[in-house]
Design a protein around this motif. Structure first.
Motif, PDB file in Angstrom:
ATOM      1  N   LEU A 119      33.559  54.759   0.574  1.00 20.92           N
ATOM      2  CA  LEU A 119      34.401  55.689   1.212  1.00 20.92           C
ATOM      3  C   LEU A 119      34.329  55.788   2.845  1.00 20.92           C
ATOM      4  CD1 LEU A 119      34.271  58.565  -1.571  1.00 20.92           C
ATOM      5  CD2 LEU A 119      36.157  56.901  -1.136  1.00 20.92           C
ATOM      6  N   ALA A 120      35.277  55.922   3.396  1.00 15.17           N
ATOM      7  CA  ALA A 120      35.002  55.709   4.926  1.00 15.17           C
ATOM      8  C   ALA A 120      34.913  57.025   5.403  1.00 15.17           C
ATOM      9  CB  ALA A 120      36.266  55.049   5.582  1.00 15.17           C
ATOM     10  N   GLU A 121      35.429  57.974   4.872  1.00 15.22           N
ATOM     11  CA  GLU A 121      35.666  59.320   5.246  1.00 15.22           C
ATOM     12  C   GLU A 121      35.517  60.598   4.062  1.00 15.22           C
ATOM     13  OE1 GLU A 121      38.713  59.255   8.869  1.00 15.22           O
ATOM     14  OE2 GLU A 121      39.541  58.954   6.703  1.00 15.22           O
ATOM     15  N   LEU A 122      35.110  61.612   4.189  1.00 16.21           N
ATOM     16  CA  LEU A 122      35.146  62.543   3.272  1.00 16.21           C
ATOM     17  C   LEU A 122      35.894  63.692   3.684  1.00 16.21           C
ATOM     18  CD1 LEU A 122      31.178  62.430   2.391  1.00 16.21           C
ATOM     19  CD2 LEU A 122      33.117  61.619   1.135  1.00 16.21           C
ATOM     20  N   TYR A 123      36.544  64.071   2.592  1.00 16.46           N
ATOM     21  CA  TYR A 123      37.486  65.501   2.977  1.00 16.46           C
ATOM     22  C   TYR A 123      36.776  66.600   2.369  1.00 16.46           C
ATOM     23  CZ  TYR A 123      41.130  62.302   4.008  1.00 16.46           C
ATOM     24  OH  TYR A 123      42.060  61.117   4.505  1.00 16.46           O
ATOM     25  N   LEU A 124      36.474  67.521   3.015  1.00 16.51           N
ATOM     26  CA  LEU A 124      35.379  68.813   2.648  1.00 16.51           C
ATOM     27  C   LEU A 124      36.177  70.127   2.879  1.00 16.51           C
ATOM     28  CD1 LEU A 124      32.421  66.924   4.234  1.00 16.51           C
ATOM     29  CD2 LEU A 124      32.627  67.404   1.821  1.00 16.51           C
ATOM     30  N   PRO A 125      35.965  70.866   2.072  1.00 23.43           N
ATOM     31  CA  PRO A 125      36.347  72.302   2.273  1.00 23.43           C
ATOM     32  C   PRO A 125      35.980  72.734   3.632  1.00 23.43           C
ATOM     33  CG  PRO A 125      35.603  72.070   0.030  1.00 23.43           C
ATOM     34  CD  PRO A 125      35.094  70.919   0.859  1.00 23.43           C
ATOM     35  N   ASN A 126      36.768  73.652   4.397  1.00 20.85           N
ATOM     36  CA  ASN A 126      36.411  74.326   5.445  1.00 20.85           C
ATOM     37  C   ASN A 126      35.323  75.349   5.433  1.00 20.85           C
ATOM     38  OD1 ASN A 126      36.774  74.906   8.439  1.00 20.85           O
ATOM     39  ND2 ASN A 126      37.614  76.766   7.568  1.00 20.85           N
ATOM     40  N   LYS A 127      35.404  76.086   4.087  1.00 22.02           N
ATOM     41  CA  LYS A 127      34.639  77.039   3.782  1.00 22.02           C
ATOM     42  C   LYS A 127      33.126  76.693   3.782  1.00 22.02           C
ATOM     43  CE  LYS A 127      37.249  81.133   3.383  1.00 22.02           C
ATOM     44  NZ  LYS A 127      38.467  80.568   3.994  1.00 22.02           N
ATOM     45  N   VAL A 128      33.041  75.684   3.232  1.00 21.25           N
ATOM     46  CA  VAL A 128      31.904  75.022   2.878  1.00 21.25           C
ATOM     47  C   VAL A 128      30.975  74.604   4.377  1.00 21.25           C
ATOM     48  CG1 VAL A 128      30.317  73.191   1.820  1.00 21.25           C
ATOM     49  CG2 VAL A 128      32.129  74.518   0.641  1.00 21.25           C
ATOM     50  N   MET A 129      32.044  73.733   5.120  1.00 21.32           N
ATOM     51  CA  MET A 129      31.358  73.276   6.323  1.00 21.32           C
ATOM     52  C   MET A 129      31.215  74.308   7.194  1.00 21.32           C
ATOM     53  SD  MET A 129      31.108  70.493   5.128  1.00 21.32           S
ATOM     54  CE  MET A 129      30.242  69.619   6.477  1.00 21.32           C
ATOM     55  N   SER A 130      32.105  75.315   7.410  1.00 25.92           N
ATOM     56  CA  SER A 130      31.849  76.365   8.314  1.00 25.92           C
ATOM     57  C   SER A 130      30.820  77.356   7.997  1.00 25.92           C
ATOM     58  CB  SER A 130      33.348  76.980   8.561  1.00 25.92           C
ATOM     59  OG  SER A 130      33.420  77.560   7.524  1.00 25.92           O
ATOM     60  N   ALA A 131      30.188  77.576   6.705  1.00 28.90           N
ATOM     61  CA  ALA A 131      29.202  78.278   6.380  1.00 28.90           C
ATOM     62  C   ALA A 131      27.931  78.112   7.047  1.00 28.90           C
ATOM     63  CB  ALA A 131      29.051  78.636   4.855  1.00 28.90           C
ATOM     64  N   ASP A 132      27.329  79.251   7.558  1.00 23.81           N
ATOM     65  CA  ASP A 132      26.025  79.254   8.253  1.00 23.81           C
ATOM     66  C   ASP A 132      24.874  78.646   7.155  1.00 23.81           C
ATOM     67  OD1 ASP A 132      26.908  80.273  10.632  1.00 23.81           O
ATOM     68  OD2 ASP A 132      27.026  82.283   9.758  1.00 23.81           O
TER      69      ASP A 132
END
Length: 330
Positions: A163-176
């Motif tokens: 997989l070249a890229e990963l699509y991830l939820p914003n809520k996960v990636m923006s959490a502290d």
């Protein structure tokens, strides 16, 4: 830190893409690997005592008002079976609420509970059946369906899969602070489903399908590694009070282990949980590959805190080996 010859061979043999990763990024992974204290605690039931027990453990690992105050927390439980009676399938709702309460007592700005079930497209029904809603009685608590959250795109720098890229939820990636809250279970493909495998549920179904089919096609063990490297959970807490063995993650039998396992590095946490299940971490393909790159699995490289492991070991029955060999694919 230098890679051992064995680590270098594993990296090359499994096409992990050091060139794409870059020395700077690789250094970050190795630095993350070194933080490997794991705490084990005995716990026999889901009672109000859980909060104090978990709070003490979290503070021992460095989570306190100073490090948590005014930060956003994302808790990722494992809700795979839409039934409150299936306490051996799902992270117990009272366990989830107890962890949330710990962060609220440390003055977290907000606690978000996020899940993206892989088997059902109706996340609300799964969550309601899990028994969680009655515990969401605080305005600082909320739930997000990670299957349908806004998406951010990240390069797959580790390349355990193609997989070249990963699509991830914003809520996960923006959490502290991201916390993996799995149930202690065996798994018919991965071998075990613990802190790392639990992160499968952050991957949005609107991209990867149900039950995350694109990740299955890419190879489950490799996908576990790529997702773990991308999300980098700050804390993992395994609900091992009542677990599951045999043909998990759904068809196994309840297995009481009376244990909680927590730590900052999910590889070290999973390796320790395996030992508590009387499973050799090196027998789990994705843990063997993760060793020395995403975290340590050898006991001598993990600082064990809390109860001695020997006092808490409960032998878990392994699922039957798959004839197609998918359980070994990385």
């Amino acid at each position: 830190m230098k890679l051992t010859r064995r680590q270098a061979l594993l990296l090359g043999a499994n096409a992990l893409g050091i060139g794409a990763l870059g020395l700077h990024q690789l250094g970050k992974h190795l630095e993350w690997m070194e933080r490997a204290s794991v705490l084990t605690m005995k716990a026999t039931d889901y009672s109000d005592k859980l909060v104090d027990l978990l709070l003490g453990g979290m503070k021992e690992l460095g989570f306190n008002q100073k490090s948590v105050g005014q930060k956003s927390i994302l808790l990722k439980p494992n809700f795979v079976e839409p039934s409150a009676a299936s306490v051996h399938c799902n992270t117990h709702p009272q366990f989830v609420r107890a962890v949330a309460e710990c962060f609220l007592r440390m003055d977290a700005k907000a606690v978000i509970i996020g899940e993206g079930p892989g088997l059902s497209t109706d996340t609300r029904a799964v969550v309601e059946a899990s028994g969680l809603p009655p515990y969401l009685d605080d305005k600082r608590l909320s739930f997000v369906d990670l299957n349908c959250d806004d998406i951010v795109l990240r390069p797959n720098v580790t390349k355990y899969t193609k997989l070249a890229e990963l699509y991830l939820p914003n809520k996960v990636m923006s959490a502290d602070i991201v916390v993996s809250l799995p149930k202690m279970k065996t798994h018919h493909i991965a071998g075990v489903t613990l802190a790392m495998k639990n992160l499968f549920g952050v991957m949005p179904g609107i991209v990867y399908g149900w039950p995350k089919n694109l990740l299955h096609f890419a190879g489950i063990p490799g996908a576990i590694l790529d997702i773990t490297a991308a999300v980098k959970p700050h804390l993992s807490i395994i609900d091992g009070i009542m677990g599951m063995d045999g043909l998990g993650p759904l068809m196994g039998k309840p297995k009481r282990a009376n244990v909680i396992v927590m730590g900052r590095n999910p590889v070290a946490v999973d390796a320790t949980a395996c030992r508590l299940m009387a499973i050799n971490p090196s027998d789990i393909p994705y843990l063997l590959v993760a060793s020395g790159t995403l975290g340590p699995i050898k006991a001598k490289h993990i600082e064990q805190r809390g109860e001695k492991l020997a006092k808490l070991v409960t032998k878990f029955a392994r699922p039957p080996k798959r004839a197609d060999g998918e359980d070994k694919q990385v």
